[in-house]
Design a protein around this motif. Structure first.
Motif, PDB file in Angstrom:
ATOM      1  N   ASP A   1     -11.127  12.527 -18.977  1.00 49.10           N
ATOM      2  CA  ASP A   1     -11.934  11.607 -19.792  1.00 49.10           C
ATOM      3  C   ASP A   1     -12.202  10.288 -19.091  1.00 49.10           C
ATOM      4  O   ASP A   1     -12.786   9.374 -19.664  1.00 49.10           O
ATOM      5  N   MET A   2     -11.739  10.177 -17.874  1.00 52.58           N
ATOM      6  CA  MET A   2     -11.885   8.889 -17.193  1.00 52.58           C
ATOM      7  C   MET A   2     -13.282   8.681 -16.622  1.00 52.58           C
ATOM      8  O   MET A   2     -14.007   9.625 -16.347  1.00 52.58           O
ATOM      9  N   HIS A   3     -13.577   7.420 -16.403  1.00 48.67           N
ATOM     10  CA  HIS A   3     -14.799   7.018 -15.719  1.00 48.67           C
ATOM     11  C   HIS A   3     -14.692   7.463 -14.256  1.00 48.67           C
ATOM     12  O   HIS A   3     -13.584   7.482 -13.697  1.00 48.67           O
ATOM     13  N   PRO A   4     -15.796   7.832 -13.639  1.00 48.56           N
ATOM     14  CA  PRO A   4     -15.745   8.324 -12.248  1.00 48.56           C
ATOM     15  C   PRO A   4     -15.010   7.391 -11.297  1.00 48.56           C
ATOM     16  O   PRO A   4     -14.279   7.844 -10.412  1.00 48.56           O
ATOM     17  N   LEU A   5     -15.207   6.110 -11.494  1.00 50.94           N
ATOM     18  CA  LEU A   5     -14.544   5.167 -10.588  1.00 50.94           C
ATOM     19  C   LEU A   5     -13.024   5.232 -10.758  1.00 50.94           C
ATOM     20  O   LEU A   5     -12.272   5.151  -9.787  1.00 50.94           O
ATOM     21  N   ASP A   6     -12.584   5.387 -11.991  1.00 46.71           N
ATOM     22  CA  ASP A   6     -11.149   5.505 -12.247  1.00 46.71           C
ATOM     23  C   ASP A   6     -10.622   6.820 -11.692  1.00 46.71           C
ATOM     24  O   ASP A   6      -9.527   6.877 -11.136  1.00 46.71           O
ATOM     25  N   LYS A   7     -11.438   7.859 -11.864  1.00 45.88           N
ATOM     26  CA  LYS A   7     -11.053   9.151 -11.286  1.00 45.88           C
ATOM     27  C   LYS A   7     -10.901   9.026  -9.772  1.00 45.88           C
ATOM     28  O   LYS A   7      -9.976   9.574  -9.179  1.00 45.88           O
ATOM     29  N   TRP A   8     -11.840   8.303  -9.197  1.00 45.20           N
ATOM     30  CA  TRP A   8     -11.784   8.114  -7.738  1.00 45.20           C
ATOM     31  C   TRP A   8     -10.458   7.457  -7.349  1.00 45.20           C
ATOM     32  O   TRP A   8      -9.786   7.894  -6.416  1.00 45.20           O
ATOM     33  N   THR A   9     -10.079   6.433  -8.087  1.00 44.15           N
ATOM     34  CA  THR A   9      -8.829   5.742  -7.763  1.00 44.15           C
ATOM     35  C   THR A   9      -7.632   6.665  -7.958  1.00 44.15           C
ATOM     36  O   THR A   9      -6.681   6.645  -7.165  1.00 44.15           O
ATOM     37  N   MET A  10      -7.702   7.469  -9.002  1.00 43.41           N
ATOM     38  CA  MET A  10      -6.624   8.437  -9.218  1.00 43.41           C
ATOM     39  C   MET A  10      -6.545   9.421  -8.038  1.00 43.41           C
ATOM     40  O   MET A  10      -5.459   9.818  -7.620  1.00 43.41           O
ATOM     41  N   ASN A  11      -7.698   9.784  -7.526  1.00 46.09           N
ATOM     42  CA  ASN A  11      -7.725  10.659  -6.346  1.00 46.09           C
ATOM     43  C   ASN A  11      -7.101   9.977  -5.130  1.00 46.09           C
ATOM     44  O   ASN A  11      -6.355  10.581  -4.380  1.00 46.09           O
ATOM     45  N   LYS A  12      -7.480   8.729  -4.960  1.00 50.73           N
ATOM     46  CA  LYS A  12      -6.930   7.973  -3.823  1.00 50.73           C
ATOM     47  C   LYS A  12      -5.412   7.872  -3.942  1.00 50.73           C
ATOM     48  O   LYS A  12      -4.687   8.058  -2.962  1.00 50.73           O
ATOM     49  N   LEU A  13      -4.964   7.580  -5.133  1.00 55.54           N
ATOM     50  CA  LEU A  13      -3.534   7.448  -5.360  1.00 55.54           C
ATOM     51  C   LEU A  13      -2.832   8.787  -5.135  1.00 55.54           C
ATOM     52  O   LEU A  13      -1.762   8.861  -4.531  1.00 55.54           O
ATOM     53  N   ASN A  14      -3.496   9.822  -5.578  1.00 53.08           N
ATOM     54  CA  ASN A  14      -2.923  11.152  -5.431  1.00 53.08           C
ATOM     55  C   ASN A  14      -2.798  11.542  -3.959  1.00 53.08           C
ATOM     56  O   ASN A  14      -1.776  12.075  -3.533  1.00 53.08           O
ATOM     57  N   SER A  15      -3.820  11.261  -3.204  1.00 56.53           N
ATOM     58  CA  SER A  15      -3.733  11.615  -1.784  1.00 56.53           C
ATOM     59  C   SER A  15      -2.740  10.691  -1.068  1.00 56.53           C
ATOM     60  O   SER A  15      -2.094  11.087  -0.109  1.00 56.53           O
ATOM     61  N   PHE A  16      -2.617   9.486  -1.572  1.00 55.54           N
ATOM     62  CA  PHE A  16      -1.596   8.573  -1.045  1.00 55.54           C
ATOM     63  C   PHE A  16      -0.203   9.179  -1.236  1.00 55.54           C
ATOM     64  O   PHE A  16       0.612   9.216  -0.311  1.00 55.54           O
ATOM     65  N   LYS A  17       0.042   9.695  -2.443  1.00 55.55           N
ATOM     66  CA  LYS A  17       1.329  10.342  -2.715  1.00 55.55           C
ATOM     67  C   LYS A  17       1.585  11.449  -1.717  1.00 55.55           C
ATOM     68  O   LYS A  17       2.675  11.554  -1.145  1.00 55.55           O
ATOM     69  N   LYS A  18       0.588  12.252  -1.507  1.00 56.55           N
ATOM     70  CA  LYS A  18       0.740  13.399  -0.626  1.00 56.55           C
ATOM     71  C   LYS A  18       1.091  12.951   0.791  1.00 56.55           C
ATOM     72  O   LYS A  18       2.028  13.444   1.414  1.00 56.55           O
ATOM     73  N   ARG A  19       0.338  11.974   1.264  1.00 51.50           N
ATOM     74  CA  ARG A  19       0.561  11.532   2.641  1.00 51.50           C
ATOM     75  C   ARG A  19       1.904  10.822   2.802  1.00 51.50           C
ATOM     76  O   ARG A  19       2.575  10.954   3.815  1.00 51.50           O
ATOM     77  N   VAL A  20       2.285  10.082   1.768  1.00 54.99           N
ATOM     78  CA  VAL A  20       3.568   9.379   1.847  1.00 54.99           C
ATOM     79  C   VAL A  20       4.725  10.382   1.863  1.00 54.99           C
ATOM     80  O   VAL A  20       5.661  10.259   2.663  1.00 54.99           O
ATOM     81  N   ILE A  21       4.646  11.376   1.009  1.00 55.52           N
ATOM     82  CA  ILE A  21       5.704  12.394   0.974  1.00 55.52           C
ATOM     83  C   ILE A  21       5.775  13.109   2.322  1.00 55.52           C
ATOM     84  O   ILE A  21       6.858  13.335   2.869  1.00 55.52           O
ATOM     85  N   GLU A  22       4.615  13.426   2.869  1.00 53.97           N
ATOM     86  CA  GLU A  22       4.596  14.074   4.189  1.00 53.97           C
ATOM     87  C   GLU A  22       5.243  13.191   5.244  1.00 53.97           C
ATOM     88  O   GLU A  22       5.994  13.656   6.092  1.00 53.97           O
TER      89      GLU A  22
END
Length: 942
Positions: free
Chosen positions: A685-706
């Motif tokens: 239900d989020m606005h695209p820009l918020d979704k984008w940030t969630m994506n960025k944060l999500n990929s950040f999580k992935k890279r940090v864990i790696e």
RNA sequence: GGGCUUGUAGCUCAGUUGGUUAGAGCGCACGACUGAUAAUCGUGAGGUCGAAAGUUCAACUCUUUCCAGGCCCA
């Protein structure tokens, strides 16, 4: 009317200024109060095991940056593993025996040492080591390192001392011990062996003699040399060692010449002929008869000049052209190089000199004569025999090792020592080299390094002529003819038991019969009198069996430790001593993985130096700038190489810290009226820009864990900076500001944004807790309205990558839109220069889009769609946007092909509430000077 | 001297199997804002990848040599 109060402005107790030196100790107290480390252990008691083993730093002096780097890296690992659910702990340890402590104490007690018993000395050393451990422990604790600091290990713990002896016993049982000879620095006036640290180099006048050794070799095909006596010429400054000469070393790479000089045929390195002639004052012309490579004479022999013995000719790289003749006098009993090459060629480690520096029976001609006398006598003797090439009486001034106590010159002298053989029956080298392949070495080259060291290492000399260490638990038959050693596992274990009760002092408290039993008889001669070994064990043996002394309380002998993490110098030290002992007693490496870090250098890349004062001492640094900065510094540097430490570097780290802190602060400050349980907006239900940030944060999580998994902590720092500065602070935050402040508190768009901000603060606190422990905890504790909040961020699980938040199309599109935003920004900047506008909202923009890019993604209508302001204007942070189909000459071309832009001052009037310009501002009499959007919001919230 | 290793903008780091004008963050310069304010935002100037030679159509990325560091030996 002042509309400011109607805005949802940021509000938080999370301070902009960290005040780390003051707040860190409070956090430490907090963690201590809640017993965080124990709670972590309890939380994961059913988790998969990750066994870590802390290598013991030497217990002497304040900690330095190398310690800090090492301990903080370990802390990253332990905290990460704990937060990932592993059952893992760290038992910090100290290496306590050994020379440095002995010397420190000796310096204090000075001459009293002679009157003190071994037991009294040991007590002094133990006391001193204890104070050092206490001191270092406090300093380590201050780093925010999690551990149970009441449970540590010391190599001087009675239990540990006992375990060393037991491991020694196991090695003895395997037959992996022998007694041999090795040259050590020896002071014949103090009658003691000296360590490297006890030697001072001073100017000294030595002899300088060139001696001829008759060669037993025919140069085939060289007519002129047929039947002639040919001599190898050596040079030495120690005539007294000539009786111990066992060979002559040549460099295999050098060219040698046979020259004819004054009717003699001499051999020396071709490049040194002139310098030898000059130095030995040999006049007349010489003639080169023949040239050959150093390899030619390998394994041939010469005759010793005055002893009926052959001297072996050998090849060695240690032979240089710096001085001498290129033919090096080799006496394995009196020199380190000599010893090593002698070992290689199987030469006897011959030493005809006793403890007092007098010749023994082994050189009967001068038995009882001091070597200092011997120098003179031998010079004369050789001169008279005609084997001295120079005239007698030649002397040289050069640096020579002296005893730091009595100031007399020291000698190199072979003494009896205990060794662990590297080859022999156990084939230790071969087996170890195979096992090295089963260990994961990080970085990769680390494997090559240890491999090379093992391949070429000489037998391990494990005995030291010292006091502060583990006595070698061996007895000798006192029958002078016999001297048989008693090396019996059962007896050794008895010694261990006594150490467990009384510590190493037991060795000196008890008579041999205590261990051997009253009726013990020498197996060789039946003798009944025994004496105890006086030597102690090399401290590398102490720490080398730490896996047994410390870890096997918790695990079986067959279980390997997951990780060792130490500086690269430990390839020679702990990594190796642990590996070798374990290979003998357990037939496997003690560890699965070995991680190596570099050294801490000053800003110029050179080593930190107390003398040069090219750095701020850690204590002062921590008290003025805080540990968190050091932790972040450790994370920022690629520790696999050497790291640098200096104020400019630290200033950059501080900037990054502030950026991170302020970014988090901004997120927190907009969550004061947000409750994730009640107000969360689902991703879909989020606005695209918020979704984008969630994506960025999500990929950040992935890279940090790696990055954590790969132990690449500097990548975390890199990602963190990128996310905070580029994606959040300057982009996302600046766009959402308007909505956050201006919209009604409960508007869906605002709640969506707050959901994102919550996720940012929450995830960042957890993900960065292992690194920035203090700040992460502070962030976590500052998240408002969080139900089910844990006592500490460390009791949370690390967030993981969410596969459903993975929208590549959105990411790509946004990248393009950001490029457009940049172009607009450049145009606005021009207007700003002309003073037409101040802030962005003073402007309006007309855009002609390239064919392949559009803003459609922002315009998808939905619950998040903003009715009052064009989404594009919001995105560009301007007051009005018009997308046009054609562009006239008033438009400017941009760096993006097809994109044309026209910027102008915004039309209408500025809304007093949201600062946006609007043509319909001030239309609602209830809310003067507001734009339609604000008027509507005001109506809603009043 | 030997073994291993490092050298990309002022700083710390990215740079995929060699392939278009070498990237980021910070710093710096200039500017904006004053509703993240001892903060925040924008624009811009900075490297030819330690040096040289070579291989290749093409090298930061491969080879050799050299220079400057580091650890461990000698």
């Amino acid at each position: 009317m002042d509309y400011k109060d109607s805005l949802n402005l940021p509000k938080t107790g999370f301070k902009m200024k960290a005040n780390l030196p003051v707040n860190e100790p409070k956090k430490l107290q907090f963690w201590n109060d809640i017993n965080i480390y124990q709670k972590l252990i309890d939380k994961n008691k059913n988790g998969e095991k990750f066994i870590f083993h802390d290598g013991p730093p030497y217990a002497n002096g304040d900690i330095h940056y190398g310690h800090i780097l090492n301990k903080i890296l370990k802390d990253f690992v332990i905290k990460y593993k704990n937060m990932s659910g592993y059952q893992t702990k760290i038992i910090n340890g100290w290496d306590c025996h050994g020379l440095p402590i002995e010397l420190q104490v000796d310096k204090k007690i000075k001459k009293k040492k002679r009157e003190m018993t071994k037991q009294q000395l040991i007590e002094k050393y133990r006391e001193y080591a204890t104070t050092q451990v206490t001191n270092q422990k406090e300093q380590f604790q201050r780093l925010g390192v999690f551990s149970d600091w009441d449970i540590t290990y010391k190599t001087m713990d009675f239990q540990y001392e006992a375990q060393i002896v037991r491991e020694f016993g196991k090695i003895a049982a395997k037959g992996a011990l022998y007694k041999g000879k090795k040259p050590v620095h020896w002071c014949s006036s103090c009658v003691t062996a000296l360590a490297e640290a006890e030697i001072e180099h001073e100017e000294h006048t030595s002899f300088s003699i060139y001696v001829k050794f008759k060669l037993n070799y025919e140069f085939e095909g060289v007519e002129e040399l047929k039947g002639k006596d040919i001599f190898m010429v050596i040079w030495t400054t120690t005539p007294w060692t000539i009786p111990a000469n066992m060979g002559i070393s040549l460099n295999p790479k050098f060219e040698y010449s046979v020259i004819e000089l004054n009717n003699e045929y001499l051999i020396m390195a071709s490049d040194l002929i002139e310098s030898v002639k000059a130095d030995a004052e040999l006049e007349n012309k010489h003639k080169v008869i023949h040239k050959f490579k150093g390899t030619l004479l390998d394994n041939e022999t010469c005759d010793h000049p005055f002893i009926d013995r052959k001297s072996l000719i050998m090849n060695g790289d240690h032979v240089t052209l710096e001085a001498g003749t290129g033919c090096v006098h080799t006496a394995p009993g009196h020199g380190m190089d000599d010893y090593i090459i002698g070992n290689k060629y199987g030469l006897d480690v011959f030493n005809p000199v006793d403890n007092y520096g007098k010749y023994t029976d082994d050189f009967p001609e001068m038995k009882g004569i001091k070597i200092s006398e011997g120098n003179k006598l031998l010079e004369t003797k050789m001169h008279e025999m005609g084997v001295l090439l120079n005239k007698p009486g030649k002397r040289i001034r050069h640096a020579y090792p002296h005893c730091w106590r009595c100031g007399n010159p020291v000698i190199f002298r072979a003494t009896k020592q205990w060794f662990i053989p590297m080859n022999g029956e156990l084939k230790l080298i071969d087996r170890t080299l195979k096992e090295i392949k089963n260990v994961e070495w990080i970085p990769k080259w680390s494997e090559g390094r240890i491999n090379g060291m093992i391949e070429n290492r000489p037998d391990w000399c494990i005995s030291r002529q010292r006091t502060w260490g583990i006595p070698i638990p061996v007895f000798y038959c006192e029958n002078e003819e016999c001297e048989q050693e008693v090396l019996d596992t059962e007896i050794i274990n008895k010694v261990a038991d006594s150490f467990e009760r009384e510590g190493i002092a037991a060795w000196y408290n008890n008579e041999p019969s205590f261990y051997l039993g009253e009726n013990y008889k020498c197996k060789k001669c039946g003798g009944t009198h025994f004496r105890k070994e006086k030597d102690i064990l090399d401290v590398w043996f102490d720490s080398g069996v730490s896996y047994a002394a410390v870890m096997e309380n918790m695990q079986s002998e067959t279980e390997k430790i997951d990780l060792y993490l130490e500086g690269s110098d430990q390839h020679r030290g702990w990594f190796q001593s642990s590996l070798l002992t374990s290979m003998i007693t357990r037939d496997h490496a003690p560890y699965k993985k070995v991680l190596t870090h570099g050294f801490v250098m000053a800003a110029d890349g050179k080593k930190l130096s107390k003398k040069l004062k090219n750095y701020d001492p850690p204590k002062r640094f921590i008290n003025t700038q805080g540990v968190e900065i050091l932790r972040l510094w450790v994370a920022a540097e690629d520790y696999r190489n050497d790291t640098r430490f200096g104020q400019e570097i630290i200033n950059r780290i501080k900037e990054a810290y502030r950026k991170f802190r302020n970014t988090m602060r901004y997120a927190l400050s907009n969550l004061s009226d947000f409750n994730i349980t009640k107000n969360e907006v689902k991703y879909d239900d989020m606005h695209p820009l918020d979704k984008w940030t969630m994506n960025k944060l999500n990929s950040f999580k992935k890279r940090v864990i790696e990055a954590y998994e790969n132990y690449e902590f500097h990548m975390i720092y890199y990602y963190m900076n990128e996310l905070c500065a580029a994606d959040l602070s300057s982009f996302y935050f600046s766009i959402i500001k308007d909505t956050l402040y201006v919209e009604a508190p409960d508007s869906p768009r605002r709640r969506g944004i707050q959901t994102v901000l919550f996720n940012i603060a929450d995830s960042m606190a957890k993900l960065l807790a292992p690194v920035m422990s203090f700040t992460a905890e502070e962030i976590y504790q500052s998240i408002p309205n969080l139900e089910n909040k844990k006592e500490s961020v460390f009791l949370e699980e690390l967030p993981t990558f969410n596969t459903s938040i993975h929208d590549n199309e959105l990411l790509d599109t946004m990248t393009n839109l950001r490029k457009i935003k940049e172009e607009v920004q450049k145009e606005l900047e021009k207007m700003r220069k002309e003073k037409t506008i101040g802030q962005n909202l003073d402007a309006r923009v007309e855009i002609l889009l390239p064919k392949n890019i559009n803003f459609d993604i922002l315009l998808q209508k939905g619950p998040q769609f903003n009715e009052y302001l064009s989404e594009i204007a919001l995105f560009l942070i301007v007051s009005d946007v018009k997308i046009v189909n054609t562009a006239d000459s008033s438009f400017v071309n941009t760096e993006i092909e097809g994109l044309k832009i026209k910027v102008a001052k915004a039309e209408g009037e500025k809304c007093e509430r949201c600062w946006t310009w609007h043509v319909d501002t001030n239309k609602d009499a209830n809310f003067p000077n507001t734009c339609p959007r604000c008027a509507s919001v005001m109506k809603e919230i009043s």
